[in-house]
Design a protein around this motif. Structure first.
Motif, PDB file in Angstrom:
ATOM      1  N   GLN A 195       0.827  -1.199   0.000  1.00  0.00           N
ATOM      2  CA  GLN A 195       0.000   0.000   0.000  1.00  0.00           C
ATOM      3  C   GLN A 195       0.866   1.256   0.000  1.00  0.00           C
ATOM      4  O   GLN A 195       0.569   2.238  -0.627  1.00  0.00           O
ATOM      5  N   CYS A 397     -18.962  13.971   3.406  1.00  0.00           N
ATOM      6  CA  CYS A 397     -20.289  13.350   3.342  1.00  0.00           C
ATOM      7  C   CYS A 397     -20.680  12.592   4.616  1.00  0.00           C
ATOM      8  O   CYS A 397     -21.856  12.351   4.860  1.00  0.00           O
ATOM      9  N   ILE A 399     -20.251   9.148   7.403  1.00  0.00           N
ATOM     10  CA  ILE A 399     -20.339   7.682   7.229  1.00  0.00           C
ATOM     11  C   ILE A 399     -21.644   7.200   7.864  1.00  0.00           C
ATOM     12  O   ILE A 399     -21.883   7.450   9.054  1.00  0.00           O
ATOM     13  N   ILE A 407     -15.727  -0.017   8.561  1.00  0.00           N
ATOM     14  CA  ILE A 407     -14.721   0.725   7.791  1.00  0.00           C
ATOM     15  C   ILE A 407     -13.294   0.238   8.045  1.00  0.00           C
ATOM     16  O   ILE A 407     -12.424   0.424   7.213  1.00  0.00           O
ATOM     17  N   PHE A 412     -13.105  -3.381   2.871  1.00  0.00           N
ATOM     18  CA  PHE A 412     -14.416  -2.721   2.866  1.00  0.00           C
ATOM     19  C   PHE A 412     -14.251  -1.352   2.214  1.00  0.00           C
ATOM     20  O   PHE A 412     -13.451  -0.517   2.658  1.00  0.00           O
ATOM     21  N   THR A 413     -14.994  -1.137   1.144  1.00  0.00           N
ATOM     22  CA  THR A 413     -14.924   0.159   0.468  1.00  0.00           C
ATOM     23  C   THR A 413     -16.276   0.531  -0.116  1.00  0.00           C
ATOM     24  O   THR A 413     -17.082  -0.355  -0.429  1.00  0.00           O
ATOM     25  N   LYS A 415     -16.046   2.869  -2.502  1.00  0.00           N
ATOM     26  CA  LYS A 415     -15.538   3.620  -3.659  1.00  0.00           C
ATOM     27  C   LYS A 415     -15.451   2.722  -4.893  1.00  0.00           C
ATOM     28  O   LYS A 415     -15.227   1.519  -4.764  1.00  0.00           O
ATOM     29  N   GLY A 420     -10.564   3.367  -4.812  1.00  0.00           N
ATOM     30  CA  GLY A 420     -10.253   2.813  -3.486  1.00  0.00           C
ATOM     31  C   GLY A 420     -10.350   1.303  -3.492  1.00  0.00           C
ATOM     32  O   GLY A 420     -11.132   0.726  -4.259  1.00  0.00           O
ATOM     33  N   GLY A 424      -7.039   1.023   3.111  1.00  0.00           N
ATOM     34  CA  GLY A 424      -6.479   2.162   3.848  1.00  0.00           C
ATOM     35  C   GLY A 424      -6.670   2.081   5.354  1.00  0.00           C
ATOM     36  O   GLY A 424      -5.703   2.078   6.115  1.00  0.00           O
ATOM     37  N   ALA A 426      -7.772  -0.364   7.257  1.00  0.00           N
ATOM     38  CA  ALA A 426      -7.295  -1.619   7.870  1.00  0.00           C
ATOM     39  C   ALA A 426      -5.804  -1.471   8.190  1.00  0.00           C
ATOM     40  O   ALA A 426      -5.326  -1.882   9.259  1.00  0.00           O
ATOM     41  N   THR A 450     -16.703  13.861   9.428  1.00  0.00           N
ATOM     42  CA  THR A 450     -16.106  12.717  10.135  1.00  0.00           C
ATOM     43  C   THR A 450     -14.850  13.182  10.851  1.00  0.00           C
ATOM     44  O   THR A 450     -14.127  14.034  10.345  1.00  0.00           O
TER      45      THR A 450
HETATM   46  N1  LIG Z   1     -13.394  10.607   6.181  1.00  0.00           N
HETATM   47  C1  LIG Z   1     -14.287   9.773   5.678  1.00  0.00           C
HETATM   48  N2  LIG Z   1     -15.535  10.227   5.378  1.00  0.00           N
HETATM   49  C2  LIG Z   1     -16.461   9.401   4.873  1.00  0.00           C
HETATM   50  N3  LIG Z   1     -16.284   8.087   4.631  1.00  0.00           N
HETATM   51  C3  LIG Z   1     -15.069   7.583   4.928  1.00  0.00           C
HETATM   52  C4  LIG Z   1     -14.013   8.371   5.467  1.00  0.00           C
HETATM   53  N4  LIG Z   1     -12.948   7.596   5.661  1.00  0.00           N
HETATM   54  C5  LIG Z   1     -13.305   6.364   5.258  1.00  0.00           C
HETATM   55  N5  LIG Z   1     -14.573   6.336   4.818  1.00  0.00           N
HETATM   56  C6  LIG Z   1     -15.330   5.163   4.354  1.00  0.00           C
HETATM   57  O1  LIG Z   1     -14.631   3.994   4.756  1.00  0.00           O
HETATM   58  C7  LIG Z   1     -14.342   3.183   3.625  1.00  0.00           C
HETATM   59  C8  LIG Z   1     -13.062   2.441   3.867  1.00  0.00           C
HETATM   60  O2  LIG Z   1     -11.971   3.365   3.866  1.00  0.00           O
HETATM   61  P1  LIG Z   1     -10.536   2.853   3.491  1.00  0.00           P
HETATM   62  O3  LIG Z   1      -9.605   3.979   3.593  1.00  0.00           O
HETATM   63  O4  LIG Z   1     -10.246   1.629   4.300  1.00  0.00           O
HETATM   64  O5  LIG Z   1     -10.690   2.332   2.009  1.00  0.00           O
HETATM   65  P2  LIG Z   1     -10.874   3.197   0.705  1.00  0.00           P
HETATM   66  O6  LIG Z   1     -10.568   4.620   0.965  1.00  0.00           O
HETATM   67  O7  LIG Z   1     -12.225   2.861   0.163  1.00  0.00           O
HETATM   68  O8  LIG Z   1      -9.769   2.555  -0.257  1.00  0.00           O
HETATM   69  P3  LIG Z   1      -8.158   2.721  -0.112  1.00  0.00           P
HETATM   70  O9  LIG Z   1      -7.914   3.513   1.146  1.00  0.00           O
HETATM   71  O10 LIG Z   1      -7.662   1.321  -0.018  1.00  0.00           O
HETATM   72  O11 LIG Z   1      -7.725   3.431  -1.323  1.00  0.00           O
HETATM   73  C9  LIG Z   1     -14.327   4.122   2.461  1.00  0.00           C
HETATM   74  O12 LIG Z   1     -14.612   3.444   1.252  1.00  0.00           O
HETATM   75  C10 LIG Z   1     -15.437   5.118   2.846  1.00  0.00           C
HETATM   76  O13 LIG Z   1     -16.690   4.577   2.550  1.00  0.00           O
END
Ligand SMILES: Nc1ncnc2c1ncn2[C@@H]1O[C@H](COP(=O)(O)OP(=O)(O)OP(=O)(O)O)[C@@H](O)[C@H]1O
Ligand SMILES: [Mg+2]
Length: 473
Positions: A195, A397, A399, A407, A412-413, A415, A420, A424, A426, A450
């Motif tokens: 990552q 937005c 969560i 999360i 779990f995503t 996006k 995504g 991230g 985890a 958030t």
């Molecule tokens: N600050 C935030 N505001 C809103 N939703 C969030 C926020 N941070 C995380 N999330 C939610 O948590 C999910 C998981 O976050 P995570 O960082 O683990 O993965 P990701 O951002 O989807 O992908 P990656 O970080 O691997 O690129 C996101 O897809 C999003 O739905």
């Protein structure tokens, strides 16, 4: 003797029954008492033998005064578990039960202990009549006579094959668990590294863009200085020419006129004002490029596993610098960095944590429809008792409650592919909680924003008593 034991009581009973008036002689009375006592003892012995035979434990008594230490008693469990009739084993030495070839070391140890009058505990391989073997746990003690000489030995033992087997299975399970944990740890490290490489790769494009602007200043500045230098050269040539002409007696007025014209041509006043400014702009540009490159180098610093003291405010600034391109179109960032002590940590890993949270915040702000004029990311750092608290808040937005618990789960995503992968948070959790003994908390309100709060112990992983499981709330 047998005759006496069998007949005399009968005689006594007969006499007593038949002729109560004719009392027993003293000798007969003595013999009758003796016989009654022996019968009592015999009955007691029978009861004890019965108890010993009922026991599952092996009990063997051997004669230590005869060569080969032959067995003189064994309970039923011995004969049964070795597959013999009792009479087949009586009179045989211990090697009939425990073959020398399988138990050489133990037998030598037992012989030594018993000869010294000591007890011995050991585990030996017993061989049954049918040739199969099993493990026995044995306790062997010498029996001494009044003068301290060893007359017998008593062995008490039990079949421990099942226990050993269970222990072996347990050991195998432990080994398996240990290697699975190692494998898990290795995979977690690989995932973090992958990552990190991915984010460094992604940042590289943004960093190239970030470097481009100051490089343009530098380029423009150097180009201006080059043309200014050419103008100055022309002016120097005009001054030299004036010296020559004055030296050869030309009238001063015409020479000065030529010099004035040359100065106007190159716009000397403009050059005198702009050249120093161009140097300042160029040096600023070079400084900016140098700081971005330094930040990128620090950010991508190859992680040693060891932790060392680091200034987390500096880490926040470094990450904001390298990630500028990731959030500059979505949000203004406000960093309220308090006075915090250095934290023993792996700063490269914490940079990765900050980057993941900042990129998530920027994405959430984009998803809420805000832009750089309305989006806001606020990063704070404060000192706490024995630790440092860093929070990253956004007005994105938010969560939904049903996602908040998920999360931190790997993959779990919400996006789309390409934006995504769900790794991230985890990784953030693994770095903060497992690697640094800290804690991580998320609070969110849909439509409002958030806030992620990280708590880190000052003294690193070892000082954290219990790594708190990250909690989403
Ligand atoms: N600050 C935030 N505001 C809103 N939703 C969030 C926020 N941070 C995380 N999330 C939610 O948590 C999910 C998981 O976050 P995570 O960082 O683990 O993965 P990701 O951002 O989807 O992908 P990656 O970080 O691997 O690129 C996101 O897809 C999003 O739905
Ligand atoms: Mg993410």
């Amino acid at each position: 003797m047998r005759f006496v034991m069998k007949t005399l009581p009968n005689v006594a009973e007969h006499r007593c029954e038949k002729d109560r008036l004719d009392p027993l002689s003293p000798l007969e009375e003595l013999l009758a008492a003796e016989i009654t006592e022996r019968r009592r003892l015999r009955r007691e012995l029978d009861v004890r033998n019965c108890a010993l035979d009922a026991a599952a434990t092996h009990i063997i008594i051997g004669d230590a005064t005869r060569p080969g230490w032959p067995v003189v008693y064994m309970n039923r469990a011995v004969a049964r578990d070795f597959g013999y009739e009792p009479h087949e084993l009586l009179g045989k030495g211990p090697s009939a039960f425990f073959p020398n070839d399988l138990n050489q070391v133990q037998l030598e140890g037992i012989t030594r202990a018993l000869s010294d009058g000591r007890e011995a505990r050991t585990e030996m391989r017993g061989r049954r009549k049918d040739g199969t073997t099993f493990w026995m746990g044995l306790f062997i003690a010498p029996v001494k006579d009044a003068s301290g000489g060893i007359t017998h030995y008593v062995g008490v033992g039990a079949d421990i094959t099942a226990r050993l087997e269970q222990e072996r299975t347990q050991r195998q399970l432990q080994d398996q668990l240990y290697s699975e944990m190692q494998e898990r740890e290795r995979m977690a490290i690989e995932l973090r590294l992958a990552q990190k490489l991915e984010s460094v790769g992604r940042l590289a494009a943004g960093v190239a863009h970030e470097i481009n602007t100051p490089i343009q200043y530098v380029g423009d500045g150097v180009a201006f200085l080059e043309s200014a230098h050419a103008d100055q050269e022309r002016l120097i040539a005009a001054y030299r020419d004036a010296f020559f002409r004055l030296g050869s007696g030309e009238p001063a007025a015409s020479v000065l006129e030529a010099v004035r014209n040359a100065e106007q041509e190159v716009d000397l006043e403009f050059l005198r004002v702009e050249i120093p400014k161009a140097f300042v702009r160029t040096l600023e540009g070079v400084g900016r490029v140098a700081s971005i490159v330094r930040a990128m180098k620090e950010f991508a610093h190859p992680d040693a596993n060891a932790q060392s003291p680091a200034d987390l405010n500096h880490a926040i600034e470094t990450t904001l610098l390298v990630a500028h391109n990731e959030y500059k179109y979505s949000a203004q960032v406000e960093a309220k960095l308090g006075s915090i002590p250095e934290v023993i940590c792996n700063v490269g890993e914490l940079n990765q944590v900050l980057l993941n949270l900042i990129v998530n915040a920027a994405h959430a702000i984009q998803d809420s429809g805000k832009d750089a004029s309305t989006g806001r990311i606020t990063i704070t750092s404060t000192a706490a008792r024995d630790g440092v608290v860093i929070s990253i808040a956004d007005n994105g937005c938010g969560i939904p409650d049903e996602n908040l618990e998920k999360i931190f789960d790997p993959f779990f995503t919400t996006k789309p592919v390409g934006r995504g992968t769900g790794q991230g948070l985890a990784i953030v959790r693994s770095i903060v909680a497992e690697k640094h003994g800290g804690s991580l908390e998320a609070r969110s309100t849909v439509g409002v924003g958030t806030r992620f709060t990280i708590r880190l112990p000052i003294n690193g992983r070892a000082s954290a008593t219990q790594p708190k499981a990250p909690r989403a709330a």
